[in-house]
Scaffold this active site. Structure first.
Site, PDB file in Angstrom:
ATOM      1  N   SER A   1       4.620   6.916   2.402  1.00 27.79           N
ATOM      2  CA  SER A   1       5.263   5.583   2.713  1.00 27.79           C
ATOM      3  C   SER A   1       4.780   4.527   1.961  1.00 27.79           C
ATOM      4  O   SER A   1       3.258   4.464   1.994  1.00 27.79           O
ATOM      5  CB  SER A   1       5.165   5.404   4.298  1.00 27.79           C
TER       6      SER A   1
ATOM      7  N   ASN B   1       0.748  -1.131   0.173  1.00 26.51           N
ATOM      8  CA  ASN B   1      -0.011  -0.251  -0.062  1.00 26.51           C
ATOM      9  C   ASN B   1       0.823   1.122  -0.028  1.00 26.51           C
ATOM     10  O   ASN B   1       1.905   1.078   0.359  1.00 26.51           O
ATOM     11  CB  ASN B   1      -0.916  -0.045   1.304  1.00 26.51           C
TER      12      ASN B   1
ATOM     13  N   ASP C   1      -2.734   0.610   8.383  1.00 29.74           N
ATOM     14  CA  ASP C   1      -1.396   1.686   8.007  1.00 29.74           C
ATOM     15  C   ASP C   1      -0.326   1.255   8.893  1.00 29.74           C
ATOM     16  O   ASP C   1       0.571   2.217   9.094  1.00 29.74           O
ATOM     17  CB  ASP C   1      -1.815   3.155   8.029  1.00 29.74           C
TER      18      ASP C   1
ATOM     19  N   HIS D   1       0.728   4.904   1.493  1.00 32.02           N
ATOM     20  CA  HIS D   1      -0.090   5.889   2.419  1.00 32.02           C
ATOM     21  C   HIS D   1       0.573   7.291   2.509  1.00 32.02           C
ATOM     22  O   HIS D   1       1.942   7.417   2.639  1.00 32.02           O
ATOM     23  CB  HIS D   1       0.009   5.319   4.001  1.00 32.02           C
TER      24      HIS D   1
HETATM   25  C1  GRF Z   1      -2.560   8.618  -2.707  1.00 34.83           C
HETATM   26  O1  GRF Z   1      -2.070   9.839  -2.281  1.00 34.83           O
HETATM   27  C2  GRF Z   1      -2.180   7.398  -1.607  1.00 34.83           C
HETATM   28  O2  GRF Z   1      -1.311   7.677  -0.862  1.00 34.83           O
HETATM   29  C3  GRF Z   1      -3.371   7.305  -0.910  1.00 34.83           C
HETATM   30  O3  GRF Z   1      -4.645   7.610  -1.785  1.00 34.83           O
HETATM   31  C4  GRF Z   1      -3.935   8.457  -2.949  1.00 34.83           C
HETATM   32  C5  GRF Z   1      -4.519   7.868  -3.966  1.00 34.83           C
HETATM   33  O4  GRF Z   1      -4.343   8.846  -5.217  1.00 34.83           O
HETATM   34  N1  GRF Z   1      -3.408   5.871  -0.511  1.00 34.83           N
HETATM   35  P1  GRF Z   1      -4.691   8.266  -6.671  1.00 34.83           P
HETATM   36  O5  GRF Z   1      -6.009   7.670  -6.858  1.00 34.83           O
HETATM   37  O6  GRF Z   1      -3.472   7.485  -6.891  1.00 34.83           O
HETATM   38  O7  GRF Z   1      -4.492   9.470  -7.442  1.00 34.83           O
END
Ligand code: GRF
Length: 218
Positions: free
Chosen positions: A142, A113, A151, A115
């Site tokens: 991260s 993932n 997370d 985050h």
């Molecule tokens: C990203 O900023 C990520 O860190 C978080 O959700 C956002 C997704 O953005 N988990 P996208 O849909 O990839 O533009």
């Protein structure tokens, strides 16, 4: 071919960065084995990331949570669909649903993932707002393995950005996402090349156990 399945709920800019990296060959397996996103799943019908997948001729599948009685039922159905693509790696890219423990256990060690904070700081939502409110001078993002703790799985790689005094959450998010689009494909590349794994609850890169902030270039 090394197969990547991506889960999204929204815009999919990270998905796009991964698609572009596969296309350019910068995400690949060892000895010239290519890396490819073979399916994209969303729990939101309107997620723009589904359009991005379709534009790249990749199966873009909406699974409607409203059709299932419980989270466990939804996740069981989603697992079955995902597994029909036999992914080497499952990538969460802005997937906003809480995962059942069964789902996490099923993909343990092969699900990552991204985050938008410097974990362990600010798990959960509204991270950009929290960093500004706290007066932080730096913020970031991260990549981590997914475990049953939200997370909370072992961090693989982080990228830092400065926080400026007049930043809005949107400006800060944009700065963070620019970094996300670099570090997520890089991390995926490490995994597909068998350099990265999870062992005994830690992230391990090139045989070295990574610390709480992941890989750090000296
Ligand atoms: C990203 O900023 C990520 O860190 C978080 O959700 C956002 C997704 O953005 N988990 P996208 O849909 O990839 O533009």
């Amino acid at each position: 071919m090394k197969k990547i399945v991506v889960l999204i709920s929204g815009n999919g800019s990270n998905l796009q960065a991964i698609l572009d990296a596969c296309e350019s060959g910068s995400v690949s397996g060892t000895e010239g084995i290519s890396g490819a996103v073979t399916a994209v799943f969303s729990d939101k019908a309107a997620a723009y990331g589904l359009e991005r997948a379709r534009s790249s001729d990749i199966p873009a599948i909406f699974v409607d949570p409203g059709e299932f009685a419980s989270r466990a039922d939804f996740d069981a159905a989603l697992m079955e669909k995902i597994d029909s693509y036999q992914p080497d790696l499952l990538v969460l890219a802005g997937y906003m649903r809480i995962l059942s423990d069964e789902f996490v256990r099923h993909y343990l060690g092969k699900m990552i993932n991204i985050h938008p904070s410097l974990l362990p700081k600010y798990p959960g939502l509204h991270t950009h707002h929290k960093a500004i409110e706290a007066g932080d001078e730096e913020h970031g993002t991260s990549v981590h393995f997914v475990t049953e703790e939200l997370d909370g799985g072992p961090v693989i790689l982080q990228a830092k950005v400065p926080v400026f005094t007049d930043d809005t959450p949107e400006q800060l998010q944009e700065r963070v996402q620019t970094q996300e689009h670099k570090i997520y494909p890089l991390t995926i590349q490490w995994f597909l090349q068998d350099r990265l794994k999870m062992a005994d609850g830690s992230a391990v890169l090139d045989g070295k156990v990574l610390g709480s902030h992941g890989y750090a270039d000296e």
